[in-house]
Structure formats: C-alpha cells, structure tokens
Design a protein around this motif. Structure first.
Motif, PDB file in Angstrom:
ATOM      1  N   LEU A   1       5.882  12.881 -26.577  1.00  0.00           N
ATOM      2  CA  LEU A   1       5.376  12.161 -27.468  1.00  0.00           C
ATOM      3  C   LEU A   1       6.243  11.957 -29.307  1.00  0.00           C
ATOM      4  O   LEU A   1       6.393  11.237 -30.132  1.00  0.00           O
ATOM      5  CB  LEU A   1       3.989  12.378 -28.269  1.00  0.00           C
ATOM      6  CG  LEU A   1       3.540  11.368 -27.044  1.00  0.00           C
ATOM      7  CD1 LEU A   1       1.677  12.077 -27.362  1.00  0.00           C
ATOM      8  CD2 LEU A   1       3.312  10.084 -26.746  1.00  0.00           C
TER       9      LEU A   1
ATOM     10  N   LEU B   1      -3.758   2.767 -27.431  1.00  0.00           N
ATOM     11  CA  LEU B   1      -2.249   2.906 -28.041  1.00  0.00           C
ATOM     12  C   LEU B   1      -1.638   2.879 -27.193  1.00  0.00           C
ATOM     13  O   LEU B   1      -0.008   2.152 -27.587  1.00  0.00           O
ATOM     14  CB  LEU B   1      -2.037   4.630 -28.439  1.00  0.00           C
ATOM     15  CG  LEU B   1      -3.342   4.738 -28.953  1.00  0.00           C
ATOM     16  CD1 LEU B   1      -3.569   6.081 -30.153  1.00  0.00           C
ATOM     17  CD2 LEU B   1      -2.737   4.327 -31.090  1.00  0.00           C
ATOM     18  N   PHE B   2      -1.568   3.402 -26.453  1.00  0.00           N
ATOM     19  CA  PHE B   2       0.015   3.393 -24.850  1.00  0.00           C
ATOM     20  C   PHE B   2       0.367   2.296 -24.802  1.00  0.00           C
ATOM     21  O   PHE B   2       1.947   1.669 -24.416  1.00  0.00           O
ATOM     22  CB  PHE B   2      -0.657   4.340 -23.649  1.00  0.00           C
ATOM     23  CG  PHE B   2       0.984   4.199 -22.884  1.00  0.00           C
ATOM     24  CD1 PHE B   2       1.808   5.118 -22.511  1.00  0.00           C
ATOM     25  CD2 PHE B   2       0.447   2.793 -21.238  1.00  0.00           C
ATOM     26  CE1 PHE B   2       2.172   5.364 -21.330  1.00  0.00           C
ATOM     27  CE2 PHE B   2       1.693   3.242 -20.584  1.00  0.00           C
ATOM     28  CZ  PHE B   2       2.290   4.465 -20.593  1.00  0.00           C
TER      29      PHE B   2
ATOM     30  N   VAL C   1      -3.458  10.497 -26.853  1.00  0.00           N
ATOM     31  CA  VAL C   1      -2.372   9.837 -25.820  1.00  0.00           C
ATOM     32  C   VAL C   1      -2.047  10.625 -24.840  1.00  0.00           C
ATOM     33  O   VAL C   1      -2.068  10.619 -23.437  1.00  0.00           O
ATOM     34  CB  VAL C   1      -0.941   9.217 -26.579  1.00  0.00           C
ATOM     35  CG1 VAL C   1      -0.162   9.017 -25.737  1.00  0.00           C
ATOM     36  CG2 VAL C   1      -1.788   7.961 -27.563  1.00  0.00           C
TER      37      VAL C   1
ATOM     38  N   GLY D   1      -6.473   6.866 -26.187  1.00  0.00           N
ATOM     39  CA  GLY D   1      -4.921   6.350 -25.662  1.00  0.00           C
ATOM     40  C   GLY D   1      -4.417   5.607 -24.781  1.00  0.00           C
ATOM     41  O   GLY D   1      -3.728   5.230 -25.295  1.00  0.00           O
TER      42      GLY D   1
ATOM     43  N   LEU E   1       3.393   1.321 -30.157  1.00  0.00           N
ATOM     44  CA  LEU E   1       3.609   2.420 -29.818  1.00  0.00           C
ATOM     45  C   LEU E   1       5.274   1.646 -28.193  1.00  0.00           C
ATOM     46  O   LEU E   1       6.117   2.895 -28.206  1.00  0.00           O
ATOM     47  CB  LEU E   1       3.167   3.137 -29.135  1.00  0.00           C
ATOM     48  CG  LEU E   1       2.445   4.598 -29.546  1.00  0.00           C
ATOM     49  CD1 LEU E   1       1.705   4.260 -30.549  1.00  0.00           C
ATOM     50  CD2 LEU E   1       1.635   5.691 -28.725  1.00  0.00           C
TER      51      LEU E   1
ATOM     52  N   CYS F   1       5.185   1.897 -25.197  1.00  0.00           N
ATOM     53  CA  CYS F   1       5.923   2.979 -24.052  1.00  0.00           C
ATOM     54  C   CYS F   1       5.733   1.900 -22.568  1.00  0.00           C
ATOM     55  O   CYS F   1       6.313   1.919 -21.891  1.00  0.00           O
ATOM     56  CB  CYS F   1       4.340   3.596 -24.206  1.00  0.00           C
ATOM     57  SG  CYS F   1       3.937   4.447 -25.716  1.00  0.00           S
TER      58      CYS F   1
ATOM     59  N   GLU G   1      -4.698  10.995 -32.690  1.00  0.00           N
ATOM     60  CA  GLU G   1      -4.549  10.051 -32.422  1.00  0.00           C
ATOM     61  C   GLU G   1      -2.907  10.497 -30.647  1.00  0.00           C
ATOM     62  O   GLU G   1      -3.340  10.035 -29.976  1.00  0.00           O
ATOM     63  CB  GLU G   1      -3.164   8.635 -33.150  1.00  0.00           C
ATOM     64  CG  GLU G   1      -3.984   7.817 -33.610  1.00  0.00           C
ATOM     65  CD  GLU G   1      -3.511   6.916 -34.462  1.00  0.00           C
ATOM     66  OE1 GLU G   1      -3.986   6.264 -34.806  1.00  0.00           O
ATOM     67  OE2 GLU G   1      -2.843   7.662 -35.054  1.00  0.00           O
ATOM     68  N   LYS G   2      -2.386  11.772 -31.458  1.00  0.00           N
ATOM     69  CA  LYS G   2      -1.703  12.013 -30.120  1.00  0.00           C
ATOM     70  C   LYS G   2      -2.999  12.440 -29.239  1.00  0.00           C
ATOM     71  O   LYS G   2      -2.048  13.137 -27.852  1.00  0.00           O
ATOM     72  CB  LYS G   2      -1.031  12.985 -30.966  1.00  0.00           C
ATOM     73  CG  LYS G   2      -0.074  13.600 -30.363  1.00  0.00           C
ATOM     74  CD  LYS G   2       0.926  14.679 -31.249  1.00  0.00           C
ATOM     75  CE  LYS G   2       2.325  15.492 -30.107  1.00  0.00           C
ATOM     76  NZ  LYS G   2       2.990  16.593 -30.975  1.00  0.00           N
TER      77      LYS G   2
END
Length: 384
Positions: A318, A224-225, A356, A221, A230, A232, A352-353
């Motif tokens: 998200l 990905l962040f 995160v 996560g 993403l 973020c 994946e969600k």
C-alpha cells in the motif's frame, strides 16, 4: 542481443513442449466427467477441447503434483514451491529449484489459476496450463525440476510404478501409451484447474447473503479499493480480483501486463538487468518493467509481494502505491515514464489504511487453504 537470445530460447522451448503436448484424446470410452462445484457468483472455467476435465485426471494430477519423483534428484515436487496453506505459494522472496538454484522471481499462487489468461509473471506465450506445467519439468534456465533432455528417464520412472501407471490408464483410456509427456501435462493441468477458491468473507458478504461476514472496517476498505481515488480495481477486477481473467462466456482472452513503478534506475524507466520484465521477450521499449497483475484472492497469506518478492508486507505494498510507485519515492519525486497511468499516488489516513488492509485480509478463503481435496494425498485424510 541478450533479449533476442532470451526470446529465441523461449520460442525453441515452446516448439519442443508444443510438440510434446500435441494431439487430442481418442473417441472411445470416456472417464467419469468432472463435476464443477463452483462458488456462488463464479462462471465456469475454460477447458481445452483436447483435455476435458475428468475425476480420474484430477485425482492423477493431484498425485503427480505432490510426487517428488517429478524432480530429477527426487527432492522436490510441484507442491514444494506451491504450498496449499499459503494459497499455493512458498513464502520465499524468490523460488528455489531442486538443485538449490535461487530463481529471480517470486512463486505465484495457484488459486483460481483456471481463470488466468497468462500463467507466468511476464511470458505471453504460455497461455495454457498444459504447456506451462511442462516448463518447470524440462526448463533449463532456471533449473526447477531438472529433467531437461531427460524425458525418457522421467517417463520410465513413472511407468515403473504399477499403481501410478494404472492411474494414467484410467485417466487416459484411449491413449495407446497412457504414460506420456502429453498426458503428464494434461493431468497436472486438470488438477490445477480444480483449485477454485471462492469462500472468503468477501464472497459470503457479496454472494452468500451474510451481511455480517465483513467487518465495518473491511466494508470501508472495499469502498476505498473500488474507488477512483485508489484505482486498485483497474488491475485487480471482477470476481477473481485480476484483469487477466477469462472463462467460458468471455470473448478472446486479454493478456495485460503492467509497469507499477517498482523501479526507475535511469530516470527513463529502466528495471534491473536481472529481470526487466516483458521487454525481455518482446524487445519493445514500452514493455520495460511490465508484469502481470496476480489475483488478490488469499493475498494475505502469499507474502512477499511483487515479481521479485521485494515488498515484504501488504502494508508495504500500500505504501508503494500511495507513493505513486517506489521508484518515485526513491528518485526525488520522479515517476517512471513507463509506469501505468493508474499508479498515480494517493493519501490515506492511518484508519483508512487499516480499512484497506482489513478488506485484503477478507479475501482469505480458509476452507480452500485446508481443503483435503487439494492436499497431498499421502498426508491428507481421505476425501469423502
């Protein structure tokens, strides 16, 4: 016209509060300096020259923070809207003042507020904790603690408590009148600067030499962040997961505000009239819907989210960003022309969600949420 009146009101309030906070401390004997116990990887916060940190000020500020006498009707303290177990938020959609007035904005957390360059959702004029601390005390709209035009009554209330007055004298030994509006703001600011949170699993993983502090899911996560997919970390960056961050070693602080596409009522980016964001003070069209990005530290315990508390869970947050903004989802795919270029939308698998979300959960510092140094002194065990 409404925006002009709002801006004029803020400027007038700032002038009054700025006068109350003016002046520095004398050059006589100084209280015991405050000893920063900063987490690994953390810089030292900026501290105003006219309000150096001291142990006595932090103790006094902590006591005042939890004192319901700071509300006119004696029903609320600062801690009523900023609960330690919730990282100094209150779990309400929007805050409620001491008179029962429902506010239009969500109460923000205070963890690491010492590093923040802006201190409210959308007011670039409130940049010091000393000044901001007085706004809930004396502000008129919304009514928070309710002492507008009644400063003398508040000060007399504090002076009448001999033990509390002694605390002011200890914290401000060079002031001829230690119990004052200025010293009240300085004490509250000092306590808030002491609210440093840096013991989350992500910190132990990154700085504490504990590779097992993060689960595999949280590590995925985090990747990905931080990814361009993403985006973020453009608004939630650095050690504090917030772009509006400054410390001793940074140059002139920046004051970024962002439109996240939460609303687009007219296809041109309009936000609800009840709270259009930064434009209310600047009058600039491009500031419609702009608010500051809060720190994500302890974000799992600070629900609900966004300036108006309109997203109940991190999962919804998200979903909002994955859709490229809630406004796009509600306007047949039409994004707001005013929203940030980083809010572009993305696709996540279910796994994946969850990854995160696991990373965001790993930003929770449970020790900070229970640290007796930050708790109500009337309820907490003595600090060793």
């Amino acid at each position: 016209m409404a925006r002009a009146k709002t801006k004029a009101a803020w400027l007038a309030a700032l002038a009054v509060l700025g006068t109350a906070c003016g002046g520095g401390e004398g050059g006589g004997r100084a209280p015991e300096p405050y000893v920063w116990k900063l987490p690994a990887g953390f810089p030292t916060p900026r501290v105003p020259a006219d309000n150096p940190m001291s142990e006595a000020k932090v103790r006094l500020g902590r006591r005042l923070f939890y004192d319901t006498r700071l509300s006119l009707n004696g029903t609320q303290s600062c801690g009523s809207c900023h609960e330690q177990a919730r990282a100094f938020t209150d779990a309400r959609v929007t805050a409620v003042g001491s008179t029962g007035q429902v506010h239009r904005r969500n109460a923000q957390g205070l963890a690491n507020v010492a590093f923040s360059t802006s201190l409210t959702w959308a007011n670039p004029m409130l940049t010091t904790l000393e000044l901001q601390a007085l706004t809930p005390l004396f502000g008129r709209e919304p009514v928070e603690l309710g002492f507008a035009d009644r400063q003398d009554e508040l000060l007399e209330r504090l002076r009448s408590d001999a033990d509390l007055a002694a605390g002011f004298a200890e914290a401000f030994p060079d002031d001829e009148a230690p119990v004052s509006v200025a010293s009240l703001g300085r004490a509250l600011a000092s306590f808030q600067r002491s609210l440093v949170s840096g013991g989350a699993p992500v910190d132990r993983y990154r700085y504490g030499g504990q590779p097992d502090a993060l689960s595999r899911s949280a590590r995925r996560g985090m990747e990905l962040f931080l990814s361009e997919r993403l985006e973020c970390d453009h608004c939630h960056s650095g050690f504090n997961f917030q772009d509006a961050t400054a410390h001793e070693a940074t140059p002139e602080p920046i004051l970024p505000f962002h439109n996240t596409g939460l609303y687009n009522e007219d296809g041109q980016g309009a936000y609800p009239l009840a709270d259009p964001g930064l434009i209310e003070l600047t009058g600039r069209v491009e500031d419609m819907g702009r608010f500051r990005a809060p720190s994500l530290r302890n974000v799992a315990v600070t629900a609900p989210y966004m300036h108006d508390g309109s997203l109940a869970t991190l999962s919804e947050v998200l979903d909002h960003y994955a859709a490229g903004g809630r406004a796009r989802a509600g306007n047949a795919g039409q994004s707001s022309p005013l929203q940030s270029g980083f809010v572009r939308g993305f696709t996540l698998t279910a796994e994946e969600k969850q990854d995160v979300l696991a990373f965001l959960e790993a930003l929770t510092d449970t020790e900070f949420l229970t640290d007796p140094r930050h708790a109500d002194p009337a309820l907490a065990p003595p600090v060793p």
